[in-house]
Design an enzyme around this catalytic site. Structure first.
Site, short mmCIF file in Angstrom:
data_model
loop_
_atom_site.label_atom_id
_atom_site.label_comp_id
_atom_site.label_asym_id
_atom_site.label_seq_id
_atom_site.Cartn_x
_atom_site.Cartn_y
_atom_site.Cartn_z
N ASP A 29 -5.59 -1.89 -2.27
CA ASP A 29 -4.90 -0.82 -1.58
C ASP A 29 -5.79 -0.20 -0.50
O ASP A 29 -5.38 0.76 0.16
CB ASP A 29 -4.45 0.25 -2.58
N ASP A 57 0.81 4.92 -16.58
CA ASP A 57 0.75 4.04 -17.74
C ASP A 57 1.56 4.60 -18.91
O ASP A 57 2.46 3.95 -19.44
CB ASP A 57 -0.71 3.78 -18.13
#
Lengths: 755, 719
Positions: free
Chosen positions: B184, B328
């Site tokens: 990224d 998550d």
């Protein structure tokens, strides 16, 4: 088989002998006079000479003033009611005020303390010299005889310095008046007319100061005559309503006109034992008469007589049931119809807790109102077996009306239970000047006593000025506070239950003897030849029960130790010394006696109980081993009061009052019935000594009386047996551990099995 | 035949439930029974404590004993809570002043929180499932395809390359394994590196939703049946896929398999207190006990890395969750809601770098805390559909943990209200408080010591919570108010600290707490000696303050950052080696420590080598040996220190395999050697507290300049 008990008896005898003040020997004082009390500094002293003059001295202590009076701030005004018997004419009266001024931050102010008698200023207390030491001072005022009435008011009030009206206040006490402040009166006795309808005067005039002393003369100690005495004294108790009594006793088997004590007295005897001039011969039945006392021209004798001891008892019962309305000096009855036996727990003076207790039923409407700052007092007696276990609050619904002025906006209503602060409610002024409020407040159960209680509602009217400018509360009659009669105390949720024996309930309501208020289930066991002390305590106890229940002990039974079989099914009261009443030895057999071995054994028992708690151990310093060590240290015990489960039948108690001698019993009589000592009576045994009372919790059989719902009952069982909680919890935890393990395992198998 | 046992089991289970209801009722009933005075209560507490201690001492480790200890602890706690709620709040008590009620109720609220956490914690950890790996089909041809995602944002290549090389090393049919480097940060050297290795490099045109967005971008450009996610510092072992993929292959309902996050570098607590591998590290409890306990209830959570996820499951929830900064946990919640099962395999199959400094650690936890509270607000597990009650409880406990800051601060300051101002925080006498409060504390210590074993030593949770409390208070509060606030910050994973220093900035709130408590201690001593107040109350609050000082003192010790001069820690790895010098001389020895830049070797016999000499280091590899060119940088009679010469990619890959790739590389690595002992643990933290107070005094009195540390805090916006 009897050996151990004989040894024990011998030990007890030794102990009893060791206890005897000044060694074993005959009683020192005669039956009609009392040894001087040891605690009072200025005891009430009465003296009468042959010319009918008298001299009496009493102190504030005798007015039940518990401690020195500190006058400060809000309590700068105290009044005392002082009653004098109408059979006296006071010619001289002096009041000697003992006091102490405290140092003030405001020097040079002229605030002062005034002493009033029946509203007339006697004088103000002189100041100590400037810069002199702070110490007690005394001043004596003479009270003019024309101010002496049968009911009098003594008042201490602050006279403020007009220049500094608020100086001194809020800065602690300003002056302390000692409770040894005394009043000395003298004058002439008046011959009272012999009228039966005047009874209980001259024996009982409720408002006079000091203990009421009513001598009883017994012609014999037949049980029925003693029962008659008990009925009569309980009647005095009912009428006297918690007054302090003394019943000196004289037993004379050969009564003659010359050997009577002076003063007013009660004579119980069958006609044959009477001096010839006392009653018409023959009398025709139960006989009552009011006679002049041959030993004292101003004294009167209340004669309760009959042809048999039973007739004497009938005469006594008749008298307590209804005072004769005849103006004559004597009367003969045909018989007496006793009221039906009373049921359990129905004493007239015990409030019923089946419904809420409305204030209107406790006091008349006038007593529920105050004008200006003042206190509404509500006294009430609860059933002694009210079970307040582990409750914290009693709900009280207070509905009150106030009339206030707008400027009195710091006014408030303070609520006290048994003189302990509970709550304050602001009395907010309204434009109309009237307020009507209903508030529910909780009062603390810990401040409740098992029997007699007093709720005080203190209406304080204060204005908005800072306290430095408004140091007194407004007494203006324009301001008023009224508790509405529909206010109530709610004790309905409290069960009736108690775990007996429990000595605490004896001073608090006479429970369980008073459970049947006419004492129909109570037997008093006195020796064949009871001593004057035994009878004195018995009479006092009956008077106390009468005051507690509001009913005379019409059905009390008195028996000899040999006749115990006839009263097995009753609650027993045993009075005497180990010499005179052999049953006492058996009943107090569980008392630990003083020996090193015993002390160690009891200590071990105590320790084991502390460690394993199959029962709640006695509170610290009140266990059996503490009793032994107390015995070792006490210098001169007078006797012991002990309550045990009756060995003769289940669900009954036996109260043993054991004195080391008749003198000891008489001294106990003075201590045991003193309300200030009541909190010290609890547990299973109370030892009386000249220093006071000490109570102890001893192991022994007990039983429960009353009803608890099953859950509460179970809770109480676990409460009483803490080991039960631990054992059950551990078992449950282990079972839970094993059970959960298998549950988890099967669950885990499933979880793993599917993946 | 098969129905009969299941029927009887049903009967037994039914009977068990029937028995359990009155048993629980009786348990609660007994807890509410009053006692005659505080002595009896103290006796009762001591009696239960003695039974517990006996059980723990004699039968430690047995599961039923642990469950019994939990039951006893619950009993005394409930007893305390009952007493506390009914007798100590001062309601209607005219003795209590109006201004004392806020203090009384704030403390009571903090206590309610701690009781909830205790009960939920017991529920979560009472029975760790201890799942075993499921075998894969014998036929390799039937093995599924797996995409390995390695997301990175700003981490240096030196960190990422080890992970990538290790991913390549993972034993799996090459045609069924594709590795994606998800960069990224759009860095050219990463692209270059990927190309060299022949793995896929993905860079997004726009950088929405941080890590979750990065993963989702890759998700749409890959097609393997499973996705294995590794944070860029988590180096997997070669056996990672073979141990994990069997589970979802066997059970098609399993949505993901999580393995522990294992750290081979010391976390700030371990490094700054010098307890690395002596005491269990901070994450040990979560991965050692809690996740395993969650697994029983099918409530193991996805932890963002070291995970295998079924693509089908992810597709069902439209990829990784993007609404919160803890994508998550949120993702696993969504999966569980859709009925997917989860599995936790407590077998370390990867290892990473712990946060290098306390400040980095705190920043990471701030993110976790904020994220969990965001989930709590956006998708509250108590109320959303699709979860079982047990799952709700496990999730809610995970979230409640991050609300601990306020209660923790309350506990750390509550006694001061009395010590400074004489304000009562309890409407009860000190004896009653002590006799009711100590049994639950003692029993929970015993029960937790039994549950946690080697995974968490007593009192340390308080230290961990205290470190975070001042920092997560505001973020959690803000997240509670508005869950959409805030940004994602990347956890720094590497950083060298050239010189030890006291991190005054991070220690500031702890210093304040410490000074407050120290003042309370002095005030208490003054009160005691002057008789200002009831002595038992003073002593009780003093004891409490002393406890607080110990906890805060230890936190102060952690704020002292010890030097960390290596990029990567050396591993204590013992391998037989052969060293061939340039002159052909051969030496044998054994490695004492090993890292990706060098090794230290204990020689079997010394030989003629010289400093700066280039040698060939050979270690056993597969069936043969692997040689690495190295330079001697240190030596004495029996030891050599070697640094590797620049390695080829293949050599480096093999080095990774040797170092980190072994299947059992981490199995016993992180577990502390010492068993928990409550008193010893108390002694330990007391010592640390003394050290900490010494350190802070030193830092306050003799200031030293703060050295430059790498700027690791890089924020990333939500868009």
């Amino acid at each position: 088989m009897k050996c151990p008990s004989m040894i024990r008896s011998a030990l007890f005898l030794c102990l009893a002998i060791l206890w005897l003040p000044g060694g074993a020997g005959p009683a020192r004082a005669s039956g009609s006079s009392l040894p001087a009390p040891q605690s009072a500094t200025v005891p009430p002293v009465a003296g009468i000479d042959g010319q009918g003059t008298f001299l009496k001295t009493f102190s504030l202590r005798d007015l039940q003033v518990g401690k020195d009076i500190r006058l400060a701030g809000n309590s700068a005004d105290r009044s005392f009611q002082i009653g004098l018997s109408p059979d006296t004419l006071v010619q001289n009266a002096l009041i000697r005020v003992l006091y102490r001024f405290h140092r003030s931050l405001f020097r040079g102010i002229r605030t002062n303390l005034a002493v009033d008698w029946n509203g007339i200023l006697l004088g103000t207390l002189p100041y100590p010299p400037e810069n002199g030491p702070v110490q007690d001072q005394a001043v004596t005022f003479s009270i003019p005889s024309f101010l002496m009435n049968t009911r009098n008011t003594l008042r201490f009030r602050i006279v403020k310095d007009p220049k500094n009206p608020c100086a001194n206040f809020g800065l602690g006490s300003f002056v302390t008046v000692r409770r040894s402040t005394s009043i000395r009166i003298s004058g002439r006795k008046i011959r009272v007319p012999e009228r039966l309808s005047d009874l209980p005067f001259p024996f009982l005039y409720p408002s006079i100061v000091g203990p009421r002393r009513i001598p009883f003369v017994f012609g014999s100690t037949e049980p029925a005559i003693l029962e008659a005495g008990g009925i009569l004294s309980s009647g005095f108790g009912v009428l006297g309503n918690y007054l302090s009594f003394r019943f000196p006793v004289l037993i004379s088997h050969s009564l003659s006109a010359t050997n009577f004590p002076t003063g007013h007295l009660v004579l119980l005897a069958i006609d044959k034992d009477l001096p010839p001039t006392f009653a018409p011969s023959p009398i025709r039945g139960p006989y009552l008469a009011l006679l002049p006392n041959p030993s004292d021209p101003f004294g009167r004798i209340l004669l309760v007589s009959g042809r048999t001891p039973e007739e004497v008892k009938v005469a006594a019962s008749r008298l307590v049931l209804r005072i004769p309305d005849r103006e004559s000096s004597s009367t003969t009855f045909g018989g007496v119809s006793l009221p039906p036996p009373r049921g359990s727990d129905d004493a007239p003076r015990w409030l019923s807790v089946d419904r809420v207790i409305r204030f209107g039923s406790l006091s008349g409407p006038a007593d529920l109102t105050v004008h200006g700052t003042g206190t509404v007092k509500l006294a009430f007696s609860l059933p002694p077996d009210l079970f307040s276990w582990h409750r914290k609050w009693v709900p009280v619904h207070v509905h009150f009306r106030v009339r206030t002025l707008n400027r009195e906006n710091r006014s408030r209503l303070d609520i006290f239970l048994n003189h302990r602060y509970q709550e304050s409610l602001p009395l907010d002024p309204s434009d109309s000047g009237r307020g009507d409020r209903s508030v529910d407040i909780p009062v603390a159960v810990r401040d409740l006593t098992p029997f007699r209680n007093q709720l005080n509602f203190n209406f304080n009217f204060r204005n908005s000025l800072p306290s430095i400018f408004s140091c007194t509360m407004n007494k203006s009659p324009e301001l008023s506070g009224t508790l509405m009669p529909d206010s109530y105390i709610d004790l309905r949720s409290f069960p009736r239950f108690s775990n007996l024996p429990d000595l605490r309930l004896i001073p608090n309501g006479g429970y369980p003897f008073t459970r049947y208020a006419d004492l129909s289930r109570t037997a008093v066991i006195l020796s064949d030849t009871p001593g004057y002390g035994d009878i004195q305590v018995f009479l006092h106890m009956m008077a106390t029960f009468g005051a507690q229940t509001g009913t005379p002990s019409l059905r009390v039974t008195v028996v000899n130790p040999e006749e115990i079989g006839s009263v097995r099914e009753k609650d027993l009261i045993l009075i005497g010394t180990y010499d005179s009443n052999p049953l006492l030895l058996g009943l107090t057999g569980s008392l630990p006696w003083e020996s090193e071995k015993n002390f160690q054994r009891l200590r071990t028992q105590n320790l084991l109980l502390e460690l394993f708690r199959w029962n709640n151990p006695p509170p610290a310093h009140f266990g059996p081993s503490d009793l032994v060590s107390y015995f070792r240290n006490v210098r001169m015990p007078l006797g012991i009061l002990m309550e045990t489960a009756s060995p003769y039948s289940s669900h009954h108690v036996a109260l043993s009052l054991v004195g080391v001698s008749q003198d000891g019993i008489r001294s106990m009589d003075r201590i045991l019935f003193d309300p200030r000592q009541f909190p010290k009576i609890f547990g299973d045994a109370t030892v009386a000594s000249p220093e006071g009372l000490s109570s102890f919790v001893l192991p022994g059989p007990s039983y429960k009386i009353g009803h608890l719902d099953p859950l509460e009952s179970l809770r109480f069982w676990f409460y009483s047996h803490p080991i039960g909680i631990v054992v059950l919890v551990v078992l449950l935890a282990v079972a839970g551990g094993v059970g959960l393990q298998s549950l988890y395992k099967s669950y885990a198998r499933r979880t793993r099995g599917t993946t | 035949m098969t129905e009969e046992p299941s029927f009887s089991r049903t009967i037994v289970r039914f009977a068990g439930w029937i028995a359990a209801i009155p048993a629980v009722a009786l348990f609660l009933f007994l807890a509410t029974i009053p006692v005659s005075d505080w002595r009896t209560q103290l006796w009762l507490g001591i009696a239960v404590f003695a039974v517990a201690l006996l059980l723990k001492t004699i039968l430690d480790g047995k599961r039923w004993v642990i469950l019994t200890l939990i039951s006893l602890s619950l009993f005394v706690t409930f007893r305390y809570a009952w007493w506390r709620a009914t007798q100590t709040l001062g309601i209607g008590d005219p003795q209590v002043h109006w201004y004392e009620y806020p203090f009384i109720f704030i403390l009571f609220g903090a206590e309610i929180y701690s009781w909830l956490i205790l009960v939920f914690g017991y529920f979560q950890t009472a029975f760790p499932l201890s799942r075993k790996a499921d075998p894969l089909p014998a036929d390799i041809g039937g093995w599924p395809t797996v995409d390995i995602f390695i997301p990175t944002y700003n981490e240096p290549l030196s960190i990422v390359r080890a992970t990538v090389l290790a991913a390549i090393n993972i034993d799996w049919p090459p045609d069924k394994k594709r590795i994606y480097l998800l960069d990224d940060g759009d860095r050219r050297e990463f692209e270059e590196f990927a190309r060299t290795l022949g793995i896929d490099y993905l860079a997004r045109p726009e950088h929405k939703h941080a890590k979750a967005g990065n993963l989702n971008f890759a998700l749409s450009r890959s097609e393997g049946k499973y996705i294995a996610v590794f944070d860029c510092d988590h180096i997997p072992t070669r056996s990672f896929l073979q141990t994990t993929v069997g589970i979802p292959e066997k059970n098609p309902k399993v949505g993901f398999v999580q393995t522990p996050h294992h750290f081979y570098s010391p976390d700030p607590y371990e490094r700054n207190l010098d307890v690395f591998q002596k005491l269990p590290n901070e994450g040990e409890l979560f991965y050692g006990i809690i996740q395993d306990g969650n697994d029983l209830w099918n409530a193991a959570t996805f932890c963002g890395s070291c995970t295998v996820i079924r693509r089908e499951a992810l597709d069902e929830i439209q990829g990784f969750a993007v609404d919160t900064v803890t994508e998550d946990a949120h993702t696993s919640l969504k999966l569980h809601r859709r009925g997917w099962e989860s599995a936790y395999l407590n077998l370390p199959q990867a290892a990473g770098l712990a946060t290098p400094t306390l400040s980095a650690h705190i920043r990471q936890r701030i993110r976790w805390a904020r994220g969990m509270i965001q989930v709590f607000r956006i998708e509250n597990p108590l109320f959303v559909s699709g979860l079982r009650l047990s799952q709700r409880l496990c999730y809610i406990n995970g979230m409640l943990f991050f609300l601990s800051s306020l209660p923790r601060i309350v506990f750390l300051t509550a006694p001061l209200a009395y010590l400074y101002f004489g304000i009562r925080i309890f409407d009860a006498d000190a004896y009653s408080i002590a006799s009711y409060a100590f049994p639950p504390i003692a029993l929970s210590l015993i029960a937790n010591a039994a549950i946690h074993g080697k995974h968490r030593h007593s009192f340390w949770n308080q230290v961990y919570e205290t470190t975070l409390a001042p920092y997560i208070l505001l973020p959690t509060f803000l997240a509670l108010i508005n869950p959409r606030l805030g940004t994602f910050n990347v956890t720094a994973k590497e950083g060298r600290i050239e010189q030890a220093f006291y991190d005054r900035k991070i220690a500031r709130p702890f210093v304040v707490l410490w000074l407050l408590n120290l003042g309370g201690l002095i005030s208490g001593i003054v009160r005691y000696s002057g008789g200002f107040g009831e002595i038992p109350t003073i002593l009780l609050t003093l004891a409490w303050t002393l406890h607080n000082l110990i906890i805060v003192g230890t936190t102060l010790a952690v704020s002292w950052e010890r030097a960390q001069r290596r990029d990567r820690p050396r591993l204590n790895l013992n391998l037989p080696v052969r060293i061939t010098s340039s002159s052909g001389q051969v030496l044998f020895g054994e490695t004492e420590d090993f890292s990706d830049y060098g090794t230290r070797i204990r020689l079997a016999k010394s030989g003629p080598v010289s400093m700066r000499e280039t040698v060939l280091l050979e270690v056993p590899f597969r069936e043969g040996v692997q040689g690495f060119p190295a330079e001697i940088v240190g030596m004495d009679e029996s030891n050599l220190r070697l640094n590797f010469q620049p390695l080829t990619l293949e050599e480096e890959q093999r080095l990774m395999l040797i170092l980190y790739g072994r299947a059992d590389a981490w199995v016993r690595f992180g577990v502390a050697q010492q068993n928990d002992s409550i008193l010893k643990s108390l002694w330990n933290i007391s010592l640390f507290a003394l050290i900490g107070q010494g350190r802070v005094l030193k830092a306050l009195l003799w200031s030293s300049p703060k050295p430059e540390i790498p700027k690791t805090r890089l924020l990333r916006g939500p868009s």
